[in-house]
Write a protein that holds these residues in place. Structure first.
Motif, PDB file in Angstrom:
ATOM      1  N   GLN A 146       0.833  -1.188   0.000  1.00 13.74           N
ATOM      2  CA  GLN A 146       0.000   0.000   0.000  1.00 13.74           C
ATOM      3  C   GLN A 146       0.870   1.241   0.000  1.00 13.74           C
ATOM      4  O   GLN A 146       1.991   1.232   0.464  1.00 13.74           O
ATOM      5  N   VAL A 147       0.316   2.314  -0.533  1.00 13.54           N
ATOM      6  CA  VAL A 147       0.996   3.604  -0.549  1.00 13.54           C
ATOM      7  C   VAL A 147       0.037   4.654  -0.024  1.00 13.54           C
ATOM      8  O   VAL A 147      -1.127   4.688  -0.432  1.00 13.54           O
ATOM      9  N   GLN A 148       0.516   5.473   0.875  1.00 15.67           N
ATOM     10  CA  GLN A 148      -0.252   6.643   1.294  1.00 15.67           C
ATOM     11  C   GLN A 148       0.459   7.879   0.771  1.00 15.67           C
ATOM     12  O   GLN A 148       1.683   8.026   0.937  1.00 15.67           O
ATOM     13  N   LEU A 149      -0.297   8.759   0.148  1.00 11.68           N
ATOM     14  CA  LEU A 149       0.258   9.964  -0.452  1.00 11.68           C
ATOM     15  C   LEU A 149      -0.416  11.184   0.175  1.00 11.68           C
ATOM     16  O   LEU A 149      -1.648  11.222   0.262  1.00 11.68           O
ATOM     17  N   VAL A 150       0.384  12.146   0.588  1.00  8.96           N
ATOM     18  CA  VAL A 150      -0.152  13.353   1.205  1.00  8.96           C
ATOM     19  C   VAL A 150       0.470  14.559   0.523  1.00  8.96           C
ATOM     20  O   VAL A 150       1.690  14.778   0.609  1.00  8.96           O
ATOM     21  N   GLU A 151      -0.365  15.348  -0.156  1.00  9.08           N
ATOM     22  CA  GLU A 151       0.097  16.556  -0.813  1.00  9.08           C
ATOM     23  C   GLU A 151       0.002  17.747   0.155  1.00  9.08           C
ATOM     24  O   GLU A 151      -0.869  17.785   1.019  1.00  9.08           O
ATOM     25  N   SER A 152       0.886  18.699  -0.057  1.00 11.95           N
ATOM     26  CA  SER A 152       0.839  19.942   0.707  1.00 11.95           C
ATOM     27  C   SER A 152       1.491  21.043  -0.111  1.00 11.95           C
ATOM     28  O   SER A 152       2.129  20.771  -1.142  1.00 11.95           O
ATOM     29  N   GLY A 153       1.312  22.268   0.340  1.00  9.54           N
ATOM     30  CA  GLY A 153       1.978  23.396  -0.299  1.00  9.54           C
ATOM     31  C   GLY A 153       1.094  24.265  -1.159  1.00  9.54           C
ATOM     32  O   GLY A 153       1.546  25.289  -1.692  1.00  9.54           O
TER      33      GLY A 153
ATOM     34  N   GLY B  21       5.187  10.358   0.546  1.00 14.06           N
ATOM     35  CA  GLY B  21       4.685   9.007   0.361  1.00 14.06           C
ATOM     36  C   GLY B  21       5.202   8.042   1.395  1.00 14.06           C
ATOM     37  O   GLY B  21       6.263   8.265   1.985  1.00 14.06           O
ATOM     38  N   SER B  22       4.454   6.998   1.620  1.00 12.62           N
ATOM     39  CA  SER B  22       4.884   5.938   2.526  1.00 12.62           C
ATOM     40  C   SER B  22       4.897   4.630   1.764  1.00 12.62           C
ATOM     41  O   SER B  22       4.203   4.470   0.767  1.00 12.62           O
ATOM     42  N   GLY B  23       5.706   3.711   2.228  1.00 10.04           N
ATOM     43  CA  GLY B  23       5.738   2.413   1.584  1.00 10.04           C
ATOM     44  C   GLY B  23       6.818   2.317   0.531  1.00 10.04           C
ATOM     45  O   GLY B  23       7.186   3.308  -0.097  1.00 10.04           O
ATOM     46  N   SER B  24       7.306   1.121   0.328  1.00 11.43           N
ATOM     47  CA  SER B  24       8.401   0.912  -0.619  1.00 11.43           C
ATOM     48  C   SER B  24       7.963   1.137  -2.052  1.00 11.43           C
ATOM     49  O   SER B  24       8.776   1.441  -2.925  1.00 11.43           O
TER      50      SER B  24
ATOM     51  N   ASN C  13       8.764   3.451  -7.816  1.00 11.46           N
ATOM     52  CA  ASN C  13       7.905   3.739  -8.963  1.00 11.46           C
ATOM     53  C   ASN C  13       7.981   5.200  -9.352  1.00 11.46           C
ATOM     54  O   ASN C  13       8.335   6.066  -8.548  1.00 11.46           O
ATOM     55  N   SER C  14       7.594   5.456 -10.589  1.00 10.09           N
ATOM     56  CA  SER C  14       7.417   6.840 -11.005  1.00 10.09           C
ATOM     57  C   SER C  14       6.278   7.472 -10.215  1.00 10.09           C
ATOM     58  O   SER C  14       5.340   6.787  -9.799  1.00 10.09           O
ATOM     59  N   VAL C  15       6.380   8.763 -10.028  1.00  9.74           N
ATOM     60  CA  VAL C  15       5.327   9.525  -9.353  1.00  9.74           C
ATOM     61  C   VAL C  15       4.882  10.622 -10.314  1.00  9.74           C
ATOM     62  O   VAL C  15       5.716  11.303 -10.921  1.00  9.74           O
ATOM     63  N   SER C  16       3.593  10.779 -10.440  1.00  7.49           N
ATOM     64  CA  SER C  16       3.047  11.783 -11.350  1.00  7.49           C
ATOM     65  C   SER C  16       2.239  12.826 -10.595  1.00  7.49           C
ATOM     66  O   SER C  16       1.691  12.547  -9.525  1.00  7.49           O
ATOM     67  N   TRP C  17       2.206  14.006 -11.178  1.00  6.97           N
ATOM     68  CA  TRP C  17       1.332  15.083 -10.707  1.00  6.97           C
ATOM     69  C   TRP C  17       0.215  15.270 -11.727  1.00  6.97           C
ATOM     70  O   TRP C  17       0.469  15.334 -12.939  1.00  6.97           O
ATOM     71  N   TYR C  18      -1.003  15.357 -11.229  1.00  4.37           N
ATOM     72  CA  TYR C  18      -2.173  15.661 -12.039  1.00  4.37           C
ATOM     73  C   TYR C  18      -2.838  16.907 -11.464  1.00  4.37           C
ATOM     74  O   TYR C  18      -2.615  17.269 -10.305  1.00  4.37           O
ATOM     75  N   ARG C  19      -3.689  17.497 -12.254  1.00  2.00           N
ATOM     76  CA  ARG C  19      -4.505  18.595 -11.740  1.00  2.00           C
ATOM     77  C   ARG C  19      -5.905  18.512 -12.322  1.00  2.00           C
ATOM     78  O   ARG C  19      -6.103  17.999 -13.427  1.00  2.00           O
ATOM     79  N   GLN C  20      -6.838  19.039 -11.563  1.00  2.00           N
ATOM     80  CA  GLN C  20      -8.227  19.053 -11.999  1.00  2.00           C
ATOM     81  C   GLN C  20      -8.827  20.414 -11.675  1.00  2.00           C
ATOM     82  O   GLN C  20      -8.948  20.784 -10.500  1.00  2.00           O
ATOM     83  N   ALA C  21      -9.171  21.118 -12.726  1.00  2.00           N
ATOM     84  CA  ALA C  21      -9.824  22.411 -12.581  1.00  2.00           C
ATOM     85  C   ALA C  21     -11.335  22.202 -12.545  1.00  2.00           C
ATOM     86  O   ALA C  21     -11.838  21.180 -13.042  1.00  2.00           O
ATOM     87  N   PRO C  22     -12.077  23.143 -11.989  1.00  2.00           N
ATOM     88  CA  PRO C  22     -13.539  22.996 -11.920  1.00  2.00           C
ATOM     89  C   PRO C  22     -14.136  22.767 -13.307  1.00  2.00           C
ATOM     90  O   PRO C  22     -13.835  23.491 -14.254  1.00  2.00           O
ATOM     91  N   GLY C  23     -14.951  21.733 -13.407  1.00  2.00           N
ATOM     92  CA  GLY C  23     -15.623  21.438 -14.657  1.00  2.00           C
ATOM     93  C   GLY C  23     -14.770  20.780 -15.715  1.00  2.00           C
ATOM     94  O   GLY C  23     -15.226  20.579 -16.838  1.00  2.00           O
ATOM     95  N   LYS C  24     -13.531  20.442 -15.362  1.00  2.28           N
ATOM     96  CA  LYS C  24     -12.631  19.817 -16.332  1.00  2.28           C
ATOM     97  C   LYS C  24     -12.171  18.455 -15.838  1.00  2.28           C
ATOM     98  O   LYS C  24     -12.241  18.154 -14.648  1.00  2.28           O
ATOM     99  N   GLU C  25     -11.676  17.664 -16.752  1.00  2.00           N
ATOM    100  CA  GLU C  25     -11.152  16.349 -16.382  1.00  2.00           C
ATOM    101  C   GLU C  25      -9.771  16.494 -15.749  1.00  2.00           C
ATOM    102  O   GLU C  25      -9.054  17.457 -15.989  1.00  2.00           O
ATOM    103  N   ARG C  26      -9.420  15.492 -14.973  1.00  2.00           N
ATOM    104  CA  ARG C  26      -8.099  15.464 -14.377  1.00  2.00           C
ATOM    105  C   ARG C  26      -7.053  15.292 -15.482  1.00  2.00           C
ATOM    106  O   ARG C  26      -7.218  14.457 -16.376  1.00  2.00           O
TER     107      ARG C  26
END
Length: 115
Positions: free
Chosen positions: A1-8, A24-27, A32-45
Motif C-alpha cells: 500500500q501507498v499513502q500519499l499526502v500533498e501539501s503546499g 509518500g509511505s511504503g516501498s 515507482n514513477s510519481v506523477s502530478w495531475y490537476r483538476q480544474a472545476p468542470g474539467k477532467e483530471r
C-alpha cells in the motif's frame, strides 16, 4: 500500500511561485514513477508532470518552462515547483503512483492563482 499526502497549495498572485510536496509511505513509492495531475472545476483530471525512479522528469507542454518536478527518496517526497503561475493553473493538484495493477492518489491540494 501507498499513502500519499500533498501539501503546499494556496492562493498566489499571477506570476508567483509555489512548491507542492507529495509525501509518500511504503516501498512502492520509492520504486515507482510519481506523477502530478490537476483538476480544474468542470474539467477532467489532467497529467502535469512525471518523475521517474532516478529523477528523470517530464512535464506536459502547457507547463513546460514553468513547472519542474524533483524527488528526494531519502525523504520519500516528490516536489512540483511551479513558477510564473497563471490564473489557468488554478486547480486541485494530486500526486499519483501507478503500479502494474493499482493506482494510488493523494487527497489533493488546492492551488488558486488570482489577483
Amino acid at each position: 500500500q501507498v499513502q500519499l499526502v500533498e501539501s503546499g497549495g494556496g492562493l498566489v498572485q499571477p506570476g508567483g511561485s509555489l512548491r507542492l510536496s507529495c509525501a509518500g509511505s511504503g516501498s512502492i513509492f520509492s520504486s515507482n514513477s510519481v506523477s502530478w495531475y490537476r483538476q480544474a472545476p468542470g474539467k477532467e483530471r489532467a497529467l502535469v508532470a512525471t518523475i521517474a525512479v532516478g529523477g528523470a522528469a517530464s512535464v506536459e507542454d502547457f507547463v513546460r518552462g514553468r513547472f519542474t518536478s524533483s524527488r528526494d527518496d531519502g525523504k520519500n517526497t516528490v516536489y512540483l515547483q511551479m513558477n510564473s503561475l497563471k490564473p489557468e493553473d488554478t486547480a486541485v493538484y494530486y500526486c499519483n503512483v501507478a503500479t502494474s495493477d493499482k493506482q494510488f492518489w493523494g487527497q489533493g491540494t488546492q492551488v488558486t492563482v488570482s489577483s
